[in-house]
Each structure stands twice: as C-alpha cells, then as structure tokens.
Design an enzyme around this catalytic site. Sequence first.
Site, PDB file in Angstrom:
ATOM      1  N   ASP A 270      51.920 -26.628  38.445  1.00 21.04           N
ATOM      2  CA  ASP A 270      51.470 -25.429  38.360  1.00 21.04           C
ATOM      3  C   ASP A 270      52.760 -24.435  38.176  1.00 21.04           C
ATOM      4  O   ASP A 270      53.950 -24.970  38.095  1.00 21.04           O
ATOM      5  CB  ASP A 270      50.868 -25.170  39.600  1.00 21.04           C
ATOM      6  CG  ASP A 270      49.679 -23.969  39.183  1.00 21.04           C
ATOM      7  OD1 ASP A 270      49.866 -23.051  38.393  1.00 21.04           O
ATOM      8  OD2 ASP A 270      48.643 -23.871  39.849  1.00 21.04           O
ATOM      9  N   GLU A 457      43.136 -15.919  42.598  1.00 23.68           N
ATOM     10  CA  GLU A 457      44.265 -16.659  43.412  1.00 23.68           C
ATOM     11  C   GLU A 457      44.478 -15.860  44.718  1.00 23.68           C
ATOM     12  O   GLU A 457      43.668 -15.349  45.433  1.00 23.68           O
ATOM     13  CB  GLU A 457      45.594 -16.951  42.487  1.00 23.68           C
ATOM     14  CG  GLU A 457      45.288 -17.367  41.165  1.00 23.68           C
ATOM     15  CD  GLU A 457      46.406 -18.044  40.606  1.00 23.68           C
ATOM     16  OE1 GLU A 457      47.589 -18.250  41.219  1.00 23.68           O
ATOM     17  OE2 GLU A 457      46.551 -17.945  39.266  1.00 23.68           O
TER      18      GLU A 457
HETATM   19  C1  BGC Z   1      47.182 -21.089  38.535  1.00 27.46           C
HETATM   20  C2  BGC Z   1      46.524 -22.188  37.768  1.00 27.46           C
HETATM   21  C3  BGC Z   1      46.862 -21.704  36.293  1.00 27.46           C
HETATM   22  C4  BGC Z   1      48.356 -21.404  36.092  1.00 27.46           C
HETATM   23  C5  BGC Z   1      48.622 -20.931  34.869  1.00 27.46           C
HETATM   24  C6  BGC Z   1      48.509 -20.698  38.429  1.00 27.46           C
HETATM   25  O1  BGC Z   1      49.123 -19.664  39.188  1.00 27.46           O
HETATM   26  O2  BGC Z   1      47.235 -21.544  39.770  1.00 27.46           O
HETATM   27  O3  BGC Z   1      45.194 -22.257  37.970  1.00 27.46           O
HETATM   28  O4  BGC Z   1      46.184 -22.554  35.460  1.00 27.46           O
HETATM   29  O5  BGC Z   1      48.749 -20.359  37.003  1.00 27.46           O
HETATM   30  O6  BGC Z   1      48.314 -19.625  34.443  1.00 27.46           O
END
Ligand code: BGC
Length: 576
Positions: A270, A457
């Site tokens: 991630d 998030e």
């Molecule tokens: C998130 C992911 C996402 C990634 C790319 C991260 O902060 O946890 O779910 O796919 O960013 O944008």
Amino acid sequence: MDNKDINIEDRIDSLLAMMTLDEKIGQMTQVRHFEEIPEDAISSGAIGSIIHTEGPLPGSDAASWQATFTSLQKKALSSRLGIPLLFGVDAVHGQNTYNGATIFPHNIGLGATRNTQLVEKAAEITAVESKATGFNWVFSPCVAIPYNEKWGRVYEAFSESTALTEEMSRASVKGHQGRRLDQNSIMATAKHFIGDGATDNGVEGGDCSLSPQEVKERLLPPYQAAVDEGVGAVMASFNSMARLPMHANKYWITDVLKESMGFNGIVVSDWKGYSRFGENEIINAGIDMVMAVDGDFEMYREGLKAGVENGQVSLARIDNAVRRILRQKLRLGLFENPFPDAGLIAKIGIQKHRNVARQAVRESMVLLKNQDKILPLDKNLGKIVVVGEHADNAGLQSGGWSIHWQGSTENYTGSTTILEGIKRLAKGEVIYDIDATGDHEDADVAIIVIGETPYAELFGDIGGEIDAYQLTLSEEHQRYISTYVEKGIKVVVLLISGRPLVTTDQIDRSDAFVAAWLPGSEGHGIAEVLFGAYHFKGKLPHSWPKSVEDYQGKYGPNFWDSSYAPLFPFGYGLEY
Ligand code: BGC
C-alpha cells in the site's frame, strides 16, 4: 497448468534471463503518473506500473486520459526489453476517479442487496469504464470484514459476515476479470491483506489482536474465494498483526497467502509501504510490487538494489516477484495489446450502465421501520416536503472515493439526486426545505434525508476506546427530524451513511426509517422504491446497534460474545 500457462512461464523464463537487476527492480516499482522521476525512468525500464488516485488528473476527458497513458506506455515499449506497464486505479465503486463515470453504491450497499449477479454486473461495468479511461488494473474489491464500525472504511467492505463477504468477493472478482485473467479483463485486487477491518477499536492501520485461528476462520475465506476465482493481485494492509506490520509479515503473505492458499499473482504494497514498514523486510516478507510514491522512488530503488548486493534480499526473491508481475502482464495480453481501446470511451456513463447502478441503489435500501404502512408513498399526495442537504447533493450521497479521494460535496457529471428522483415521480407539490426552517405545517409527509458527510480511510475513523459520539447523528440532523415530528407531520427518514449509526431515538420518533447507505450517482433509484414502483429488497449487512454502549459490547474484547443484542440483527429488512 494448461498450454497457455506453460507458454507464459516459458516467456517469463526467457525475459528473466535477459534482465539486469535494475530492470528487475523496475518491474517491482509503481509510481504516480505525475511523480517526479528522472526523465528517462520509464524508457530505461525503471518503472513497472503507474497508479492514479487523488492528484492532478491524467487529462480533461477520457480521450486525453488515454493519450497520457498511451504516451507513457510507448516510453515503456521503447525500453530495452519493451515490457509494458500496468496502470492501476482506485475504482472502488465504479470508475469513481472519473467525473462522468457510473458510480455504484459503495460495497456496504451491495452487501445489502445480497445479489451476487448484480455485484458481478457492477464489477463488469466498472471494468469497462476503467479500461475506457486507460487502466488495466483496479484496486478493488475491498474484502475486509469490519468488526468495528468506528473504522473509517466500513463502507468499502461488503459486510460483517464472513460468508456474505466471501460470496460477494467471488462475484466481484469474476465481474472484473471474467472467467480468467486475459486480454478482455481488468486485473482486480483483493485488499487489504489482512486484518484491516479488525483492528482494536477500529483504527485504520492499527493492530489486529485476533488469534491466527480466528483470522483464518473469520477473515481469510473471502481471500480464498478471490484466489480461487483467479484474482490478479492482493494488496497488503496498513495494519499490524500481533504488532508486526502486515507488510513485513512473511507468515501471512508468503506462508499462508502464497504457499498454502496458492496465490500466484502480485502482492502489491500500500501507499509508501516501503518507507513506512521496514524497507527490504517487506520484500523478504513477500511484497512483489511497491507503491513507491510521494518521494519514495529513489530511496526504494537504491535501497532494494543495495539490499540485493549486500545479500539482505536474495536474487531468488527478486526473480519470484518479477515472475509474478510478468505473469499478470502476459495473462492480460499487454505485450500484444498494450494500449487502451478508444472505442470504449463511448461507453462511459451510458444509460445501460446507469440502469444497473440504479437497480443496485433500489436493491440496497433497507427498510427498518414502516409504521402504519406509510410507505410506499402515494404519488398523488398533495404536498411533500423534502429536508436535508443530503437530499439534493450527489457528492454527499456518494461518500468517500467519489470524484475525489475524500469525496465531494457537489453534484458531479451525470449524477442525479434523491430530490430529483422524488420530483420526477411525485404528481403533487414537492417543496425543498433544506434545513428544516420552512413553514410547511400543511405538508402531507416530510422526507428527511440525513447522515454522514463524505470521508475516506483514516479521516473516517472515530477511533479511541470510548469516543463513540460521532456514531450518532449530528444535532442539526436530529433537529430536522424533531422539527417535523413536532409539527405533527408524518416523517420518513432516509439515512445516508457508510455504516450503521446509533439512531434508536430517531427511529422511534419517525414513521418510516430507511438505511440507504451511500447510493452513488443514481439518486433516482431511491424514489422508485419510496413510491412503490419497486419493492424493498435490502437486508442488513451489519447488525444495527441500539446504543453507543453497544459498540463497546459488540466490539469489545469479546466481540463475538452472544450477549450483544442489537436493535436489528444482521439480515433484518422489512418488505412492503
Ligand atoms: C489505500 C488503498 C488504495 C491506495 C492507492 C491507500 O492509502 O489504503 O486502499 O488502493 O491508497 O490509492
């Protein structure tokens, strides 16, 4: 392995035999399309994949998005070995980064539909619209099982039920990729491996203290379903497991996911996973591709190269990571078909796609109360008052990951609002009293649309051990309801939220109460059910707490303890 697979493994062998260490690390590197990287980084083979999420758009319309990615792809093809790039996007409920795409209800709403065919269809459409904007990879589905609704990503997941999540995950992967990963597919990603929704107190990136046995029984089955369905990628999670960051967790990533479960695709880190979670330790744990974003690019490629040279990371591990990446590029047919298909652009946001999203909106709505059968509403009512800023705002009804990472508070291209849908169907007068300050004592019914404002998030975390306050409605939204109740007008409440909220009093006071989740771009679907053109079908994908204290009970140390008695159980949902 069939002939096609054997042929792919042979091609990987010959490519690997020609690659330098820099080129191998290049395949393991993902950057943003606007990242500050050396001018020749792509043409020298130092990049394997490009990501788009929040940030400057690749262009003003789909044709210019395609043009941006085509020109980056041409640079990759001009490199010594001509290995094409993977282009990944956070299309988590439709191609939600593109203004004008069809945006579906978030996964929690799809979980409420219980309709696997519909979920498969939604994923198929997301695949088409994502490909139309130039991508061959989506970072979806999120197959988390949220055990704590204080977590800010509850809505990205289908349900608190393992069995339901398993079914929905299978359908979603199948929809994105088709029967197998090939040139017609978009590569899907099961995320975030593992324990993302089960951290203590629902903290994004926190610690998951479940026992390995509980993790296997409760959280792993959707991943196994995704792997069995041939999912192309799995994303590692920000959380730790018994205090060890998942990115650096060799047991779960290599021993369990890759070896026991038979996953032969790409494990992608991630965001900034390398600098955040132990640098080369994450490669040794089994991460194959790194999101080397936001300034991580140089330190990652230099750090990994030094790690290989000083023996910290074995060449065998590097070769295995590159094999997994090349395997998916070959399966996707990118060597033969590296460029986006301009013919798909005309399919973005078309009515046929929107009709499926609208069906999903209708089927996701869960009827929690219907006193004296006030619903369905009669179309011929003389005067309907609609209240609340969520009623006429497609951004607010769509939640996070809609146009922007943190969502939007405005209408966006092609969307319809709940109010528009009501106006379309009602034959009498429809008044919009946005903040419940109007003088409408003579209304026949008030439809009050309230809920959460968009978040994504960690910004959606409520966090902490006792601070559950925000899992209730804001005082302003409570006032909207009480204002109309006190006028003696019948009240229908529509809750727009990414998770169950503590609304016991508001449910008591209202005549009808509907959980509408985060419906996305097709607001018309809501009125179609309220006025009875379609029936309620949705069933709760989460049990619904009756008090703030319940959250502590439901998710306390014994969160599977049967002493928790919700206001409504999992699976609840009234019908007409
Ligand atoms: C998130 C992911 C996402 C990634 C790319 C991260 O902060 O946890 O779910 O796919 O960013 O944008």
